[in-house]
Design an enzyme around this catalytic site. Structure first.
Site, PDB file in Angstrom:
ATOM      1  N   SER A  96       0.834  -1.196   0.000  1.00  0.00           N
ATOM      2  CA  SER A  96       0.000   0.000   0.000  1.00  0.00           C
ATOM      3  C   SER A  96       0.875   1.254   0.000  1.00  0.00           C
ATOM      4  O   SER A  96       1.703   1.421  -0.898  1.00  0.00           O
ATOM      5  CB  SER A  96      -0.952  -0.052   1.208  1.00  0.00           C
ATOM      6  OG  SER A  96      -1.998   0.881   1.069  1.00  0.00           O
ATOM      7  N   ASP A 187      -1.270  13.833  13.599  1.00  0.00           N
ATOM      8  CA  ASP A 187      -1.342  15.184  13.027  1.00  0.00           C
ATOM      9  C   ASP A 187      -0.433  15.308  11.805  1.00  0.00           C
ATOM     10  O   ASP A 187      -0.817  15.881  10.783  1.00  0.00           O
ATOM     11  CB  ASP A 187      -0.964  16.229  14.076  1.00  0.00           C
ATOM     12  CG  ASP A 187      -1.967  16.293  15.217  1.00  0.00           C
ATOM     13  OD1 ASP A 187      -3.160  15.982  14.984  1.00  0.00           O
ATOM     14  OD2 ASP A 187      -1.567  16.626  16.347  1.00  0.00           O
ATOM     15  N   HIS A 246      -7.432  -5.830   0.179  1.00  0.00           N
ATOM     16  CA  HIS A 246      -6.278  -4.942   0.191  1.00  0.00           C
ATOM     17  C   HIS A 246      -5.193  -5.439   1.140  1.00  0.00           C
ATOM     18  O   HIS A 246      -4.005  -5.301   0.854  1.00  0.00           O
ATOM     19  CB  HIS A 246      -6.725  -3.528   0.583  1.00  0.00           C
ATOM     20  CG  HIS A 246      -5.629  -2.514   0.530  1.00  0.00           C
ATOM     21  ND1 HIS A 246      -4.837  -2.324  -0.591  1.00  0.00           N
ATOM     22  CD2 HIS A 246      -5.174  -1.623   1.463  1.00  0.00           C
ATOM     23  CE1 HIS A 246      -3.950  -1.365  -0.354  1.00  0.00           C
ATOM     24  NE2 HIS A 246      -4.128  -0.927   0.884  1.00  0.00           N
TER      25      HIS A 246
END
Length: 267
Positions: A96, A187, A246
């Site tokens: 991925s 973040d 996936h």
């Protein structure tokens, strides 16, 4: 190399068994919100043949948090890790997001890559698709659960799939306040998300031996993406694993391990 500061990555470094047949190490790069820990069962299988190193990318696992999620930056981090381990060349496997890191590394530093294995990702830009996951992790960060079961309830407010919640929960650690806290740099990941869903870095195709594994039940490497894939990796052999989505390495671990082993043994 980019001008950005290199992050000193954490890794799991497993030496090859005494009777190993391949002197070239295998480097494994996880996907978004994953870590080296997710690959432990595969490491044990592959170390019978070779040394195996699983990395924690920046803002993931036990690696430091830092601004910037461009693929060239993450590839530089991995190259710096290889340098610190005195590894000149390696087989590189990425899943991925990690697959895009691996592609970028192979395109930017092809002299360091013996062969490339890409798991269920194409060198294309994808649509936004992680809002629910980010919201779930935010709810845990704000809710400060004391137990994993409490954390699962909070995750469940945004994510219905239990396997997905279990995967997200691998990013929780108990902190000094006895609270289940996030170990990922959420973040920084959110600020870098537009780069994460974008194309890998590098201008030239990677001409070396390449295996692309895709899940039959996953949309991430659709047939329509194959021309773009072959433009970046012209030597790629594409193998589709049945009954796999996936997370194909978790859905069909034995078939995944075997496909990788067969490919590596042929190099």
């Amino acid at each position: 190399m980019t001008d950005a500061a290199i992050v000193d990555l954490h890794c799991i470094d497993m030496p090859a068994d005494e009777n190993a047949s391949d002197a070239t190490p295998l480097v494994i790069i996880h996907g978004l919100l994953g870590s080296a820990d997710n690959w432990r069962s595969h490491l044990k299988a592959w170390q019978r043949s070779r040394r195996v190193i699983a990395v924690d990318l920046r803002n993931h696992g036990r690696s430091p948090h830092a601004e910037g999620m461009r693929y060239a930056m993450m590839a530089d981090d991995v190259i710096a890790l290889l340098d610190s381990l005195s590894i000149e060349r390696a087989h590189v496997l990425g899943h991925s997001m990690g697959g895009k890191v691996a592609m970028s590394l192979a395109r930017l530093s092809p002299e360091r890559v013996v062969s490339l294995i890409v798991a269920d990702i194409a060198p294309v830009a994808y649509e936004h698709g992680h809002d629910d996951v980010f919201a779930a992790l935010e709810s845990v960060r704000e809710g400060k659960p004391k137990t994993r079961s409490e954390a699962d309830v909070m995750l469940g407010e945004h994510v219905d799939s239990r396997p997905t919640r279990l995967f997200l929960a691998t990013n929780l650690v108990r902190n000094d306040d006895n609270v289940m806290a996030l170990r990922v740099g959420l973040d920084q990941i959110k600020r870098g998300y537009s780069d994460i869903i974008g194309e890998p870095d590098g201008e030239q195709p990677y001409e070396g031996p390449t295996l692309v594994l895709r899940g039959a039940d996953s949309p991430y490497v659709a047939d329509a993406m194959l021309p773009a894939l072959r433009a970046v990796m012209p030597s790629a052999r594409v193998v589709t694993l049945k009954n796999a989505g996936h997370w194909l390495h978790a859905d069909q671990p034995e078939a995944f391990q075997q496909a990788v082993e067969i490919f590596l043994n042929a190099q």
